[in-house]
Design a protein around this motif. Structure first.
Motif: not given
Length: 268
Positions: A182-183, A188-189, A191-194
């Protein structure tokens, strides 16, 4: 005639090992050395060797007063671009072993190299095995589109990601197909953790860990239906793996004009 080397960062972790290797070489000679903290000292003695008769300069500009053919830079991310442009303006070829430059920085260096008619070879990692990591990961990306990069380094490393991880992600971005995850903009939540997205065509998520006990590690994680592939490189505590690749780059950087990135550009 021996190839004359100006070494910026001569008292650093890799720099000291390079001073020793150049001194022991039959076809290379140390023409100049740069280290602000050791200015005025003999380059050999500062590296724990016998005197070489080369005085360390505080700046690259001072060191370039002595004739040389190639500048090798192992300094800091905030200095290396200016060093490269200065060296090119003074008619030297350049080998960049310092990480932390952006794609835009490299594009600017390439323009100056083309204008000067000189070569620049830059690599976030001059280790032969790290170069193989990149080669194998690019081959895997032809068949598995989902890939992310994890970058490990010591707690004190100032730049994120490492040059190894940055280069790998940018190259994978050009080689891979669209990911099925998922882009990030749809999440949600937090996003920086990606992680951070690198690369122009199909960006690759990069995650950087900075903590004690790591020297430098980088892994490409590929995911497919019901299977995974991890390709990883771990560096040890010695600078030895980077020396041979750096000197190979120095010997070959004069054979082309403009910028090439990665040791594999001249390995074959």
């Amino acid at each position: 005639m021996a190839l004359r080397i100006t070494l910026a960062g001569s008292t650093g972790w890799v720099g000291k090992a390079l001073v020793a290797a150049i001194a022991a070489s039959d076809d290379l000679v140390l023409a100049g050395a740069v280290s602000r903290s050791a200015a005025g000292q003999d380059a050999g003695e500062a590296a724990g060797l016998p005197r070489l008769g080369v005085s360390i300069s505080a700046t690259l500009e001072e060191a370039l007063a002595a004739p040389s053919d190639v500048v090798i830079d192992y300094t800091k991310p905030n200095a290396v671009k200016a060093h490269a442009l200065t060296a090119l303006a003074q008619g030297r070829h350049v080998v960049v072993g310092t990480s932390g430059l952006s794609a835009e920085d490299y594009a600017d260096i390439d323009r100056h190299a083309q204008q000067a008619g000189r070569g620049v070879l830059a690599a976030g990692n001059f280790s032969i095995t790290a170069t193989l990591l990149r080669r194998f990961a690019l081959e895997a990306a032809r068949f598995v589109p989902d890939v992310e990069v994890i970058d490990y380094a010591s707690a004190k490393k100032p730049d994120t990601p490492s040059g190894t991880a940055r280069e790998l992600a940018e190259l994978l971005s050009e080689a891979r197909q669209a990911a099925t995850s998922k882009p990030v903009e749809e999440l949600t939540g937090v996003r920086e953790t990606r992680g951070g997205a690198l690369g122009a065509r199909e960006p690759v998520q990069v995650h950087s860990l900075r903590m004690p006990s790591f020297v430098l590690s980088c892994e490409a994680v590929f995911g497919a239906d019901n299977e995974r592939l991890v390709i990883r490189h771990d560096a040890g505590s010695s600078a030895a793996p980077y020396v041979a690749g750096t000197l190979l780059a120095a010997r070959r950087v004069g054979s082309f004009t403009g910028l090439k990135r990665g040791l594999d550009a001249v390995m074959d």
